[in-house]
Design a protein around this motif. Structure first.
Motif, PDB file in Angstrom:
ATOM      1  N   ASP A 149       0.823  -1.206   0.000  1.00  0.00           N
ATOM      2  CA  ASP A 149       0.000   0.000   0.000  1.00  0.00           C
ATOM      3  C   ASP A 149       0.858   1.257   0.000  1.00  0.00           C
ATOM      4  OD1 ASP A 149      -2.712   1.294   1.860  1.00  0.00           O
ATOM      5  OD2 ASP A 149      -2.702   0.484  -0.173  1.00  0.00           O
ATOM      6  N   GLU A 150       1.816   1.257   0.919  1.00  0.00           N
ATOM      7  CA  GLU A 150       2.711   2.401   0.998  1.00  0.00           C
ATOM      8  C   GLU A 150       3.503   2.551  -0.277  1.00  0.00           C
ATOM      9  OE1 GLU A 150       2.841   4.492   3.499  1.00  0.00           O
ATOM     10  OE2 GLU A 150       1.206   3.370   4.379  1.00  0.00           O
ATOM     11  N   ALA A 151       3.881   1.403  -0.851  1.00  0.00           N
ATOM     12  CA  ALA A 151       4.660   1.458  -2.094  1.00  0.00           C
ATOM     13  C   ALA A 151       3.857   2.156  -3.169  1.00  0.00           C
ATOM     14  CB  ALA A 151       5.042   0.044  -2.525  1.00  0.00           C
ATOM     15  N   ARG A 152       2.590   1.802  -3.231  1.00  0.00           N
ATOM     16  CA  ARG A 152       1.755   2.445  -4.251  1.00  0.00           C
ATOM     17  C   ARG A 152       1.637   3.930  -4.009  1.00  0.00           C
ATOM     18  NH1 ARG A 152      -1.083  -0.948  -7.625  1.00  0.00           N
ATOM     19  NH2 ARG A 152      -1.028  -2.768  -6.311  1.00  0.00           N
ATOM     20  N   HIS A 153       1.459   4.294  -2.718  1.00  0.00           N
ATOM     21  CA  HIS A 153       1.301   5.720  -2.414  1.00  0.00           C
ATOM     22  C   HIS A 153       2.544   6.508  -2.746  1.00  0.00           C
ATOM     23  CE1 HIS A 153      -2.127   5.048   0.669  1.00  0.00           C
ATOM     24  NE2 HIS A 153      -2.568   5.271  -0.544  1.00  0.00           N
ATOM     25  N   ASN A 154       3.689   5.908  -2.438  1.00  0.00           N
ATOM     26  CA  ASN A 154       4.927   6.667  -2.601  1.00  0.00           C
ATOM     27  C   ASN A 154       5.560   6.492  -3.959  1.00  0.00           C
ATOM     28  OD1 ASN A 154       5.114   7.772   0.042  1.00  0.00           O
ATOM     29  ND2 ASN A 154       5.538   5.725   0.782  1.00  0.00           N
ATOM     30  N   ALA A 155       4.899   5.689  -4.822  1.00  0.00           N
ATOM     31  CA  ALA A 155       5.564   5.330  -6.069  1.00  0.00           C
ATOM     32  C   ALA A 155       5.938   6.546  -6.890  1.00  0.00           C
ATOM     33  CB  ALA A 155       4.670   4.399  -6.877  1.00  0.00           C
ATOM     34  N   SER A 156       5.094   7.584  -6.852  1.00  0.00           N
ATOM     35  CA  SER A 156       5.372   8.692  -7.776  1.00  0.00           C
ATOM     36  C   SER A 156       6.658   9.405  -7.436  1.00  0.00           C
ATOM     37  CB  SER A 156       4.206   9.667  -7.831  1.00  0.00           C
ATOM     38  OG  SER A 156       3.511   9.646  -6.623  1.00  0.00           O
ATOM     39  N   TRP A 157       6.874   9.734  -6.147  1.00  0.00           N
ATOM     40  CA  TRP A 157       8.105  10.496  -5.883  1.00  0.00           C
ATOM     41  C   TRP A 157       9.335   9.611  -5.978  1.00  0.00           C
ATOM     42  CZ3 TRP A 157      11.153   9.230  -1.737  1.00  0.00           C
ATOM     43  CH2 TRP A 157      10.538   8.632  -0.625  1.00  0.00           C
ATOM     44  N   ILE A 158       9.158   8.323  -5.671  1.00  0.00           N
ATOM     45  CA  ILE A 158      10.310   7.439  -5.809  1.00  0.00           C
ATOM     46  C   ILE A 158      10.675   7.289  -7.277  1.00  0.00           C
ATOM     47  CG2 ILE A 158      11.163   5.129  -5.417  1.00  0.00           C
ATOM     48  CD1 ILE A 158       9.415   4.942  -3.010  1.00  0.00           C
ATOM     49  N   ALA A 159       9.643   7.120  -8.113  1.00  0.00           N
ATOM     50  CA  ALA A 159       9.930   6.986  -9.543  1.00  0.00           C
ATOM     51  C   ALA A 159      10.563   8.265 -10.076  1.00  0.00           C
ATOM     52  CB  ALA A 159       8.646   6.671 -10.295  1.00  0.00           C
ATOM     53  N   THR A 160      10.087   9.403  -9.553  1.00  0.00           N
ATOM     54  CA  THR A 160      10.703  10.679  -9.976  1.00  0.00           C
ATOM     55  C   THR A 160      12.190  10.678  -9.653  1.00  0.00           C
ATOM     56  OG1 THR A 160       8.625  11.705  -9.335  1.00  0.00           O
ATOM     57  CG2 THR A 160      10.460  13.168  -9.860  1.00  0.00           C
ATOM     58  N   LEU A 161      12.520  10.285  -8.428  1.00  0.00           N
ATOM     59  CA  LEU A 161      13.930  10.234  -8.055  1.00  0.00           C
ATOM     60  C   LEU A 161      14.690   9.285  -8.961  1.00  0.00           C
ATOM     61  CD1 LEU A 161      13.917  10.175  -4.159  1.00  0.00           C
ATOM     62  CD2 LEU A 161      14.673  12.002  -5.653  1.00  0.00           C
ATOM     63  N   ALA A 162      14.041   8.174  -9.289  1.00  0.00           N
ATOM     64  CA  ALA A 162      14.723   7.210 -10.150  1.00  0.00           C
ATOM     65  C   ALA A 162      15.018   7.819 -11.509  1.00  0.00           C
ATOM     66  CB  ALA A 162      13.870   5.954 -10.289  1.00  0.00           C
ATOM     67  N   ILE A 163      14.010   8.499 -12.045  1.00  0.00           N
ATOM     68  CA  ILE A 163      14.218   9.092 -13.374  1.00  0.00           C
ATOM     69  C   ILE A 163      15.306  10.151 -13.319  1.00  0.00           C
ATOM     70  CG2 ILE A 163      13.127  10.436 -15.191  1.00  0.00           C
ATOM     71  CD1 ILE A 163      10.570   9.010 -14.554  1.00  0.00           C
ATOM     72  N   ILE A 164      15.258  10.968 -12.249  1.00  0.00           N
ATOM     73  CA  ILE A 164      16.319  11.965 -12.094  1.00  0.00           C
ATOM     74  C   ILE A 164      17.663  11.265 -12.053  1.00  0.00           C
ATOM     75  CG2 ILE A 164      17.282  13.734 -10.601  1.00  0.00           C
ATOM     76  CD1 ILE A 164      14.553  14.394  -9.639  1.00  0.00           C
ATOM     77  N   GLY A 165      17.706  10.142 -11.335  1.00  0.00           N
ATOM     78  CA  GLY A 165      18.951   9.396 -11.254  1.00  0.00           C
ATOM     79  C   GLY A 165      19.401   8.916 -12.611  1.00  0.00           C
ATOM     80  N   ILE A 166      18.457   8.418 -13.396  1.00  0.00           N
ATOM     81  CA  ILE A 166      18.817   7.923 -14.723  1.00  0.00           C
ATOM     82  C   ILE A 166      19.469   9.044 -15.525  1.00  0.00           C
ATOM     83  CG2 ILE A 166      17.931   7.055 -16.901  1.00  0.00           C
ATOM     84  CD1 ILE A 166      15.688   5.743 -15.393  1.00  0.00           C
ATOM     85  N   ILE A 167      18.761  10.176 -15.580  1.00  0.00           N
ATOM     86  CA  ILE A 167      19.238  11.246 -16.459  1.00  0.00           C
ATOM     87  C   ILE A 167      20.485  11.911 -15.875  1.00  0.00           C
ATOM     88  CG2 ILE A 167      18.589  13.423 -17.523  1.00  0.00           C
ATOM     89  CD1 ILE A 167      15.758  12.447 -17.609  1.00  0.00           C
ATOM     90  N   TYR A 168      20.429  12.180 -14.580  1.00  0.00           N
ATOM     91  CA  TYR A 168      21.574  12.824 -13.935  1.00  0.00           C
ATOM     92  C   TYR A 168      22.815  11.956 -14.033  1.00  0.00           C
ATOM     93  CZ  TYR A 168      24.481  14.306  -9.991  1.00  0.00           C
ATOM     94  OH  TYR A 168      25.530  14.679  -9.196  1.00  0.00           O
ATOM     95  N   GLY A 169      22.643  10.664 -13.726  1.00  0.00           N
ATOM     96  CA  GLY A 169      23.796   9.762 -13.807  1.00  0.00           C
ATOM     97  C   GLY A 169      24.399   9.777 -15.197  1.00  0.00           C
ATOM     98  N   ALA A 170      23.515   9.732 -16.186  1.00  0.00           N
ATOM     99  CA  ALA A 170      24.019   9.697 -17.562  1.00  0.00           C
ATOM    100  C   ALA A 170      24.733  10.998 -17.910  1.00  0.00           C
ATOM    101  CB  ALA A 170      22.860   9.455 -18.512  1.00  0.00           C
ATOM    102  N   LEU A 171      24.128  12.125 -17.534  1.00  0.00           N
ATOM    103  CA  LEU A 171      24.739  13.408 -17.900  1.00  0.00           C
ATOM    104  C   LEU A 171      26.093  13.591 -17.229  1.00  0.00           C
ATOM    105  CD1 LEU A 171      21.618  15.730 -17.904  1.00  0.00           C
ATOM    106  CD2 LEU A 171      22.917  14.860 -19.842  1.00  0.00           C
ATOM    107  N   VAL A 172      26.156  13.222 -15.941  1.00  0.00           N
ATOM    108  CA  VAL A 172      27.439  13.377 -15.250  1.00  0.00           C
ATOM    109  C   VAL A 172      28.474  12.429 -15.827  1.00  0.00           C
ATOM    110  CG1 VAL A 172      28.603  13.174 -13.038  1.00  0.00           C
ATOM    111  CG2 VAL A 172      26.337  14.153 -13.155  1.00  0.00           C
TER     112      VAL A 172
END
Lengths: 502, 517, 165
Positions: free
Chosen positions: A274-297
């Motif tokens: 349940d909590e995973a579903r609730h928090n999925a959006s900000w966690i996924a956001t962080l993940a995406i930031i990580g994907i792009i940020y990691g790649a750019l750096v």
């Protein structure tokens, strides 16, 4: 056969430990030590092959279980078992360790005995994390992996090794204390550390834990997020990777980081859907930031090893995105990316280590046109680069595709943004490859570099073959993962519908 | 109308103390006859004495405790009070557990000391005699049920320790440490005695049970009774001083730093255990009716203790001072156990304190054993610089020290984890969530300064190349403490049950080794 | 009435002697002040009806122990104490705080238990047979342990102060 089935996990987990103890008693003859370490790790690998061979493919639950009461108060069980997800991670560990032994054959010449002892201890701890079904045992193995890794970095690493080792240790340890607090809270209410008991209790007592559930989720999450590493808790990773010895980097990237993602899938999603579903959006956001940020750096790194380190951050962003897309495709893809990343990034670090052994530098500017003196090396490097980028026919593609489709299902924007990550990773990897291998040889010293020796080729071939095999026939792996993920998601769906229906 | 007042029971109950005193005297006499090179025989005699005393304790436990009833010595024969014969010595599981703890701590301390004292040229037999006598004092503190006996035991232990701290007569730091400890200790004993006298005034008796009953009546009639509060505060002051809790901790870093290192180890373990035994005895048996009053005080003290202990340890460069501040912070955790559990409704916290003291004995003595062995010809061996690069000089010792440090930090599966675990569990069971999270945070902080020592040992080069010689006694001490730390970590069942037994907790079921008590 | 007056008088002498002990710079003066304290304590015990304890106090404490004190001071030929720079803040804060604390405790004690101001002579056990019973029967173990305590005190003094060879 059934007794072997019951004990196989104990055997696989503790053979490296036994090997380490025996190594401690060996006299200091370096060659014998290396051979023995290789034999022990190969033995662990061969025995671990029993697991996929005898795994019941379409069975979703835990297999090869062994459950003994260890301590009565607190109620701790020695409970080992695997399912589709953890089985392949165990195999990844036992697969990478002998290759690490091979790759460190020549590069470690001081205190060789302690090096291999630490590596074998680390292997036991890593396998233990994946096979434990008792929260306390899991925590114990989790902590047990920190010291050997910290020592490997701090004693056998490069210039800033002490700083990197201490940073790694403190970061991860502090984060895992939050997980311990959550585990203890759960124990105080459930009365048992067992995973199954905890899951059942949580399902039955949803209202009781309304207030505490977000905190528990967060407690587990922090520990795993630091390990993954998820942006912005990733700052320990570049230092640790750059300063670690080659074998340390391979195990760190190949397996240790998967501990974090495995934990996210098993505990955060498994215990708190349940909590995973609730928090999925900000966690996924962080993940995406990580994907792009990691790649750019990664793109602007002059240091080859740091580039690969940041590529890890980027790839593991995919894994987290896949997990928290809460879709079948996403989570299966996430597990596959875990395995693929283990193979390809492990290979990348080995390749980087090989060139470091020859030139004692990681700076890209020092290389250039290496394809001329080292064609075989260049070939291997290309295969692994393409695998890392996600070219179809190689392993990276399958995982990334599944993750992207899952992310798209969850939220189209996520899918689109994450897909750009594929583009970025192609950018920096290919650019790096071009700078290092293609063109003329810039430095004369590079002309005289010897190509891969037999030992190095033996270490790299399995990885290349695995990359192809996983890319061409992924179903071998996915068949075991699929039912498990379906199970996890169905529990999540049940739980969600329970909550909604109330 | 006493029939007989020194029965066989009394003899058996006081046998451990009698044996220790006899052996202490024996050591004094033998010391006169021994030439300088044979001074080790003092240590051996003292160890034999500890062995005999352990056997006497075992005899008490096995011979008289078949059904687990506490044995009350009839030393102080009071007429039946409330239907029970009440004496001045209460030999229950609690006392026996602590007896074993004291004997263990003393034995390891003696093993650590022999070689060290030789290097310091202060190898006198009085050292071992003082240790034995201090154990007698500790036994009185643990088993005493009467204020007079408790106080005498306290003084006996304290005075022996004052002398032990000042044993290195030519070292100014040792003299200063002894003087500070003596002055502050005497002062706190005075306040403590004042508190005890108030308790006597309130209840008319020095027996803890009578005091508890009187306080119960007094308190239920008069909840805000200031005399009881004053009595409780002054008593608590004396006790908290002995345990080195903030704000009565000022003596500890100086005393620990100046004392001979093996004495520091002994002080931090055995003396602290004895102080805890007395503290628990008085707070849980005697002052129990005043629990709502002393609870806020304890909360304040424990939070302050953890804070000061952890933060002060962060900046220390002297190993002994660092370990002293870490001791102080450990006391803070243990106080949390006392806050959480009152031994009637919830025993987990108290069980946690007992387990904590046991594992603390092993791991702290182990750490101090390693520091003691650093003492070489010209190097005192106190600073972190002295332990740098220990891995290249004495690799086994460095690995063992790492184990002890990790155990002190509370990392499973080493022994230290179980101490912290029970305390946290009791806090969560009694819903003290804020305190639990504070404790977790401070435990994390502790990691930093333990890892400082660890990284100095492994990752820094040695500041001087002289090898570290480890005497046989020290090797045994290190082996015992290491086996204890790792062994209790992996197989804690037996010891957890022992602690539970001593508090009267019944436990069902068997475990990996099938040990049942 | 007379009882109370005598008690307060000798109590005041006791406290004055104790303060004088701290204030004097020469150790002999301090020792003599301590003898005054002991003597007045003995009188207090007598007024409370414990004549045996009072006599013991005079004989042992003021007689034997204080003589030992004076003897040691003379042996060591201890001169006047050097005036060290004391902390003004400590005196400024400490003395009033102490007075307040003591006043508080005294007020509390007196208010709570008005009966504590009066004790009849002979109300508490103080005669030799009673003391003997307490010492050798009820509190036998502490009594014996005290002997060990004295032993280690002597031994400790010898260890710490003995001349080196």
């Amino acid at each position: 056969m059934s007794t072997l089935n019951a004990y196989i996990l104990t055997i696989v987990t503790f053979i490296p430990l036994g090997g380490a103890v025996l190594l401690a008693l060996f006299p200091r003859r370096d060659r014998d030590l290396r051979v023995f370490a290789l034999v022990v790790s190969l033995l662990a690998f061969v025995l671990s092959l029993h697991l996929p061979v005898h795994f019941a493919r379409h069975h979703a639950g835990f297999q090869f279980e062994q459950d003994i009461q260890w301590i009565t108060t607190p109620n701790i069980h020695y409970h080992l078992a695997i399912d589709g997800i953890s089985m392949w991670l165990v195999l990844l560990t036992t697969f990478l360790t002998p290759l690490c032994v091979l790759i460190s054959w020549k590069s470690v010449h001081d205190r060789v005995k302690e090096f291999f002892i630490l590596m074998l201890l680390l292997e036991t701890a890593l396998i233990g994390v994946f096979v434990s079904l008792d929260l306390f045992l899991f925590y114990f193995f989790w902590e047990a992996s920190l010291i050997p890794m910290a020592l490997l970095i701090g004693v056998y690493g490069h210039e800033r090794r002490v700083y990197a080792a201490v940073k790694f240790f403190l970061f991860t340890m502090i984060a895992s204390v939050f997980m311990l607090a959550a585990i203890l809270w759960l124990y105080a209410h459930v009365g048992s550390f067992q995973f199954a008991d905890t899951q059942q209790w949580l399902r039955g007592h949803g209202t009781e834990i309304q207030g505490a559930a977000p905190w528990l989720f967060l407690g587990f999450f922090v520990a795993f997020a630091v390990k993954v590493p998820l942006f912005p808790l990733h700052t320990w990773l570049p230092d640790a990777h750059v300063e670690a010895p080659t074998a340390g980097s391979v195990l760190l990237a190949g397996v240790l980081l998967k501990m974090g993602t495995y934990g996210l899938l098993r505990f955060n999603v498994g215990l708190f859907p349940d909590e995973a579903r609730h928090n999925a959006s900000w966690i996924a956001t962080l993940a995406i930031i990580g994907i792009i940020y990691g790649a750019l750096v990664a793109m602007v790194q002059p240091n080859l090893k740091k580039l690969v380190a940041y590529s890890s951050v980027s790839h593991l962003g995919f894994v987290v995105l896949g997990i928290f897309s809460m879709t079948q495709a996403g989570q299966v893809g996430a597990v596959f990316v875990m395995l693929a990343h283990g193979v390809s990034t492990g290979a990348l670090f080995m390749l980087v280590g090989i060139i470091h052994e020859r030139r004692h530098t990681f700076e890209i500017a020092e290389f250039g046109g290496l394809a001329t003196p080292m064609p075989i090396y260049a070939t291997f490097f290309l295969i692994i680069t393409l695998s890392s980028i996600g070219l179809p026919l190689l392993n990276g593609f399958v995982g990334e595709f599944l993750v992207l489709s899952g992310a798209f299902l969850a939220h189209p924007l996520w899918g689109i943004l994450a897909a750009t990550g594929v583009i970025w990773s192609a950018c920096y990897m290919l650019w790096m490859y071009q700078r290092v291998f293609f063109g003329k040889v810039n430095h004369d010293v590079n002309l005289a570099l010897p190509d891969l020796s037999l030992r190095e080729r033996i270490a790299l071939w399995p990885l290349a073959v695995a990359a192809f095999a996983m890319g061409v026939a992924p179903l071998i792996w996915i068949n075991a993962v699929d039912p498990t993920v379906r199970n996890v998601l169905s529990i999540a769906a049940q739980f969600a519908s329970q909550v909604v229906a109330r | 109308m006493p029939t007989s007042f020194f029965t066989g029971t009394d003899y058996a109950l006081s046998l451990p103390m009698i044996l220790l005193s006899l052996f202490g005297l024996g050591v004094l006499i033998i010391d006169l006859m021994l030439p300088a090179e044979w001074k080790r025989w003092n240590a051996i005699t003292a160890l034999i004495g500890l062995g005999f005393s352990t056997a006497a304790v075992m005899r008490i436990q096995l011979g008289h405790f078949a059904d687990g009833r506490p044995l009350v010595g009839s030393f102080a024969y009071l007429s039946n009070v409330g239907g029970q014969v009440v004496g001045s010595v209460l030999m229950d599981g609690f006392s026996i557990y602590f007896f074993y703890l004291f004997l263990l701590g003393a034995a390891i301390a003696i093993l650590m000391s022999a070689h060290y004292l030789e290097i310091e040229h202060e190898h006198h037999g009085e050292f071992y005699a003082l240790i034995l006598f201090s154990v007698v004092g500790m036994m009185c503190m643990a088993s005493g049920y009467d204020l007079v006996l408790l106080f005498i035991g306290l003084e006996l232990m304290a005075i022996s320790t004052y002398v032990l701290v000042g044993f290195l007569r030519r070292d100014k730091r040792s003299n200063e440490a002894a003087l500070k400890y003596l002055l502050l200790g005497a002062f706190s004993s005075g306040i403590f005695a004042y508190g005890l006298s108030l308790l006597y005034g309130l209840s008319g008796s020095t027996n803890l049970q009578v005091i508890a009953q009187a306080l119960q009546r007094h308190y239920s009639a008069n909840p805000k009774d200031p005399i009881a509060i004053v009595a409780m505060i002054t008593t608590a002051t004396g006790l908290l001083f002995k345990v080195a809790a903030v704000p009565f901790h000022q003596w500890a870093p100086d005393a620990y730093e100046g004392a001979p290192t093996s004495v520091t180890g002994y002080m931090s373990v055995a003396v602290k255990s004895a102080a805890w035994a007395m503290l628990l005895r008085i707070f849980l048996w005697g002052l129990y009716p005043l629990r709502p009053v002393y609870l806020p005080l304890l909360v304040f003290v424990s939070v302050a203790t953890m804070t000061v202990g952890n933060f002060a340890a962060l900046s220390q460069n002297n190993l002994k001072r660092l370990l002293a501040y870490s001791s102080i912070s450990h006391v803070g955790y243990m106080l949390l156990g006392l806050i959480a559990s009152d031994n009637i409704t919830n025993k987990t916290g108290i069980q946690g304190i007992l387990v904590y003291l046991l594992v603390y004995t092993f791991m702290n003595l182990g750490a101090f054993a390693v520091v003691t062995s650093l003492r070489r010809r010209d190097i005192i061996g106190d600073e972190i610089d002295d332990i740098a690069g220990l891995y290249s000089k004495a690799p086994t010792e460095a690995v063992l020290m790492l184990l002890f440090l990790l155990s002190l930090a509370g990392i499973p599966p080493l022994a230290g984890f179980y101490g912290k675990y029970f305390i946290f569990l009791s806090l969560i069971q009694t819903q003290h969530y804020v305190l639990a999270s504070l404790a977790v945070l401070y435990a994390v902080l502790g990691l930093y300064y333990y890892m400082r020592i660890g990284s100095a040992m492994f990752m820094r080069p040695a500041t001087d190349p002289e090898p570290v010689a480890i005497s046989p006694g020290m090797q045994v001490a290190l082996a015992v403490t290491a086996i204890g730390t790792v062994g209790i970590g992996i197989l804690p069942e037996f010891f957890i049950r022992a602690a539970g037994w001593s508090l009267g907790i019944q436990q069902a079921g068997t475990s990996l080794l099938g040990f049942l008590r | 009435m007379l009882h109370l007056a005598l008690f307060s008088f000798f109590g005041a002498i006791c406290v004055a002697g104790a303060i004088n002990l701290l204030a004097q710079r020469h150790p002999i003066n301090s020792a003599l002040s301590l003898i005054v304290v002991m003597g007045s304590l003995a009188v207090e015990f007598m007024l409370l009806g414990a004549e045996f304890v009072a006599v013991i106090q005079v004989i042992i404490y003021a007689g034997a122990i204080m003589v030992l004190f004076v003897f040691t001071i003379m042996l060591l030929n201890a001169g006047e104490e050097e005036r060290s720079a004391g902390s003004r803040i400590a005196v400024l804060l400490g003395v009033p705080a102490l007075l307040i604390l003591m006043g508080l405790v005294a007020w509390v004690l007196i208010r709570q238990n008005p009966a504590s101001g009066t004790v009849a002579a002979g109300a508490l056990p103080g005669t030799p047979p009673e003391i003997g019973r307490l010492l050798f029967r009820d509190f036998l173990l502490p009594f014996e342990i005290t002997s060990v305590l004295i032993l280690i005190a002597i031994m400790g003094a010898v260890v710490l102060a003995r001349k080196e060879h």
